[in-house]
Structures are given as C-alpha cells and as structure tokens.
Enzyme design. Sequence first.
Site, PDB file in Angstrom:
ATOM      1  CB  CYS A  92      -1.012  -0.059   1.158  1.00 30.82           C
ATOM      2  SG  CYS A  92      -2.345   1.279   0.874  1.00 30.82           S
ATOM      3  CB  CYS A  93       3.763   2.413   2.166  1.00 33.56           C
ATOM      4  SG  CYS A  93       3.291   2.444   3.745  1.00 33.56           S
TER       5      CYS A  93
ATOM      6  CB  CYS B 256       5.835   5.210   4.342  1.00 32.05           C
ATOM      7  SG  CYS B 256       7.185   6.385   3.764  1.00 32.05           S
TER       8      CYS B 256
ATOM      9  CB  CYS C 197      -2.298   6.863   5.812  1.00 31.70           C
ATOM     10  SG  CYS C 197      -1.115   7.275   3.861  1.00 31.70           S
TER      11      CYS C 197
ATOM     12  CB  CYS D  66      -1.536   3.127   8.921  1.00 28.49           C
ATOM     13  SG  CYS D  66      -1.576   1.502   7.793  1.00 28.49           S
TER      14      CYS D  66
END
Length: 243
Positions: A128-129, A235, A209, A212
């Site tokens: 995702c990062c 990240c 985010c 998280c």
Amino acid sequence: MSTIAPHSLAADATILHPVQTLDDTLRDASPARVIETALKTVGRERLALVSSFGTESAALLKVMADVDPAIPVIFLDTGWLFEETLAYRDTLIAALGLRDVRSIKPPEEALSRQDPDRELWFSDPDACCRIRKVEPLARALKPFAAWINGRKRFQGGARAEIAVVEDDGDKLKFNPFANVSREEIEAIYKLAKLPPHPLVTSGYLSVGCMPCSSRTAPDENARAGRWRGRSKTECGIHTMKTS
C-alpha cells in the site's frame, strides 16, 4: 540567506566527495544553514522539500520559507489522508507564504489495478505504501538533484543514527533537523506562532494515513501510533533509492 561563497567547500562537495564532505561540513550546522547549503549546492530548480504536513512539519517549512519560500515542496496526497491534514496543508501554505507546493497523487490506474477494494493497507501495508507513496515520490523527484526531509534522530528506530547529508542514489538527501530536539521544535512553533496540526489535541503525535495512524499515550514514542501492532516503522520513502 548565508554568505557561503559560490566556490566554497559546500559547493565544491558535489565535485569531490559529495556526501561525506557535505556531512562533515554541516554536521553541527543550524537547520537554516543546511537548507542554504543545499540551495547553493544544486540550485532552486534542482532542490525539493518533501513534507507530510504532519504534526511537526510546520517547523521545517518555516525554516525553509525563511531561506526561500519558492523552494518546491512535494506533498504526497495518498488518498488515505485525514481531512485535517489536507486543511492543515492549505493553512500552512497561506501562513508561511509557500509559493510552490505540489500535491502528488498515486495514479488511478495503479490504485484500481492493485487496490480496487481499498483494503491493501490491511492485507499488505508495505505494498500500500509502495503504490501510494514510494512510487509517486520517486516519479516526483526525478527532475531534482537533491531533496530535503524532516526526519529527526530523537524519533528513534531507524532514524536514531541519520546523518545530516546522505547518499540517495543519484541524489543528495538533506536532513536539516537530524540534530534538533523536540524542545527546539516546540520553540520554533512558539516563536513563529505556528498553528499546530488539528489532530494534536486529539492525541495524535504523529499523523500519516488514516488506517495506519492512531493516538499515542504520553509514555510512548511519538511514532508509536504509526502501524500499531506491526513490525513496520517506515513507509519506505526513506529506504528507497531515488536513482
């Protein structure tokens, strides 16, 4: 601006031993001098500051604005940010007179292909990062020869031993706040009357985010609320190479 001569040690460092020479020169320098040296070393068109517009970001942005408010600022709008962070970005742009803030988003095609259900943050936070931060930043930094970030040694973990200047692939990476303390950052906020991030009063000492980030207890490290319950602490933008 400082009066560093065009052919000073800092300027010549890009020809001889760019990282080690610059780091030795700036090891005990003030954040303003680090930014001034970065600016003189590569020029405004080849220098960018990367900011999350998070809970401590205003201090670095204030120092940069005092040096040159037209230095490009890259902001990663991941699609998962708090609305408060987006509003804070706009507040600081106006308050500090920042002239070139570039909000970078991940490509919609990549999101629809790799994260169609918006659940990647849970199943694979590293992936995702990567698609929301690492890859967009790598593309955004391509035109630049050097970049500035706001990491501090007191944040601990992988940041505890960072240098003031690092080798980042084909770029230089400047850490003007590497040596500063939390108290010094608080002093910058107080002296400049900088507005705090709206979520600080809610217990968020470090904001990324939404999925998280969590509130931090008084006895915890400031970044303890990031990726809580996981071994992940970064990240990935500070472990990538930008070449």
